[in-house]
Design an enzyme around this catalytic site. Structure first.
Site, mmCIF file in Angstrom:
data_model
loop_
_atom_site.group_PDB
_atom_site.id
_atom_site.type_symbol
_atom_site.label_atom_id
_atom_site.label_comp_id
_atom_site.label_asym_id
_atom_site.label_seq_id
_atom_site.Cartn_x
_atom_site.Cartn_y
_atom_site.Cartn_z
ATOM 1 N N LYS A 113 0.870 -1.187 0.000
ATOM 2 C CA LYS A 113 0.000 0.000 0.000
ATOM 3 C C LYS A 113 0.897 1.224 0.000
ATOM 4 C CE LYS A 113 -2.502 1.379 3.823
ATOM 5 N NZ LYS A 113 -1.871 2.676 4.116
ATOM 6 N N GLU A 182 -9.085 7.813 3.883
ATOM 7 C CA GLU A 182 -8.917 8.121 5.316
ATOM 8 C C GLU A 182 -9.388 9.537 5.625
ATOM 9 O OE1 GLU A 182 -5.180 7.078 7.131
ATOM 10 O OE2 GLU A 182 -5.719 8.069 9.014
HETATM 11 O O1 KIV Z 1 -0.664 2.627 8.765
HETATM 12 C C1 KIV Z 1 -1.867 2.312 8.915
HETATM 13 O O2 KIV Z 1 -2.268 1.657 9.875
HETATM 14 C C2 KIV Z 1 -2.795 2.766 7.894
HETATM 15 C C3 KIV Z 1 -4.257 2.701 8.240
HETATM 16 C C4 KIV Z 1 -4.564 3.789 9.170
HETATM 17 C C5 KIV Z 1 -5.091 2.716 7.029
HETATM 18 O O3 KIV Z 1 -2.395 3.196 6.856
#
Ligand code: KIV
Length: 279
Positions: A113, A182
């Site tokens: 991600k 978010e």
């Molecule tokens: O780092 C994380 O936990 C995240 C979530 C808040 C989506 O990116």
């Protein structure tokens, strides 16, 4: 049944909500996996909730790999997504592919991600072209906390809302299989969810997203330093842990623990022989 990137697409198609929680270690990943979570995020939030930093900026690729390897060993069915930390992809498309490749090769995770939309379209496309599934992350992106001037809701004004929408479309066009929204107002994320073919995973983005993600310490009331408005306590594990630890301290101090049931025995005959030898 193993949850895959195809399961993400099928869930959106069938109107089934996708469940995602963070995990950073083997034990937690195993509990979440056995409980039936669809996907586990090894978030760079580990900088705050596991390592005690004030934000996520200091987290390294090595930190992510260390924790993601443990999560992978605990998660048999959940789709494991690993965050690309600050400065592991912002520097160039080449760095983005190289670091995404390292994360996947060394951890066995299913996807990475990364934060950002329009500005990182090429980075996402290049990682996807290297056959690595990418989850996007737009709206309030914690790695930009200094640029935003704090952790703030994104998309309330026309300009900001247009940017969030453009980012969402850019992430989809670049080939991401899903996107985290978010801290985005609920009606805007509902509209984005309608507009996109890929699933949206909300955190502070209302109930109309295709799925939800939370930092597990927020969901289980374990991280007292700061609790975001969008987090709900599903179980007060923090209180249970404190109670358990206080009980342990009390029983050790009073010699109530360990009792006979937690103690190993030795035959008196053997002991007497040992004592005899010691003389
Ligand atoms: O780092 C994380 O936990 C995240 C979530 C808040 C989506 O990116």
């Amino acid at each position: 049944m193993k949850f895959t990137v195809n399961s993400f697409a099928a869930a959106k198609e069938n109107g089934e909500k996708i469940t995602m929680l963070t995990a950073y270690d083997y034990t937690t990943a195993k509990i979440e996996d056995e409980s039936g979570i669809d996907s586990i995020l090894v978030g760079d939030s580990l900088g705050m909730v596991m390592l005690g930093y004030e934000d996520t900026l200091a987290v390294t690729v090595d930190d992510m790999i260390h924790h993601a390897k443990a999560v992978r060993r605990g998660a048999k069915n959940a789709l494991v997504v690993v965050d690309m930390p600050f400065m592991s992809y912002q520097t160039s498309v080449y760095d983005a592919v190289k670091n995404a490749g390292r994360i996947i090769k060394e951890t066995g995770a299913d996807a990475v991600k990364l934060e950002g939309g329009v500005k990182f379209r090429e980075h996402i496309r290049a990682i996807v072209d290297a056959s690595i599934p990418v989850m996007g992350h737009i709206g309030m992106t914690p790695q930009s906390v200094n640029a935003f001037g704090g952790f703030k809701v994104q998309g309330k004004t026309y300009e900001r809302a247009s940017k969030v929408l453009a980012d969402a479309k850019a992430v989809e066009d670049a080939g991401a299989f899903a996107v985290v929204l978010e801290c985005v107002p609920d009606k805007l994320s509902a509209y984005i969810t309608e507009q996109l073919n890929i699933p949206t995973i909300g955190i502070g983005a209302g109930g109309k997203c295709d799925g939800q993600v939370l930092v597990y310490q927020d969901a289980l009331a374990m991280y007292g330093d700061f609790t975001p408005k969008f987090a709900k306590t599903f179980a007060d594990v923090g209180a249970a842990m404190r109670g358990g630890i206080e009980g342990y301290i009390k029983e050790v101090k009073s010699s109530a623990f360990p009792s006979a049931e937690h103690t190993f025995k030795i035959d008196d005959e053997v002991l007497n022989k040992i004592k005899g030898c010691g003389k």
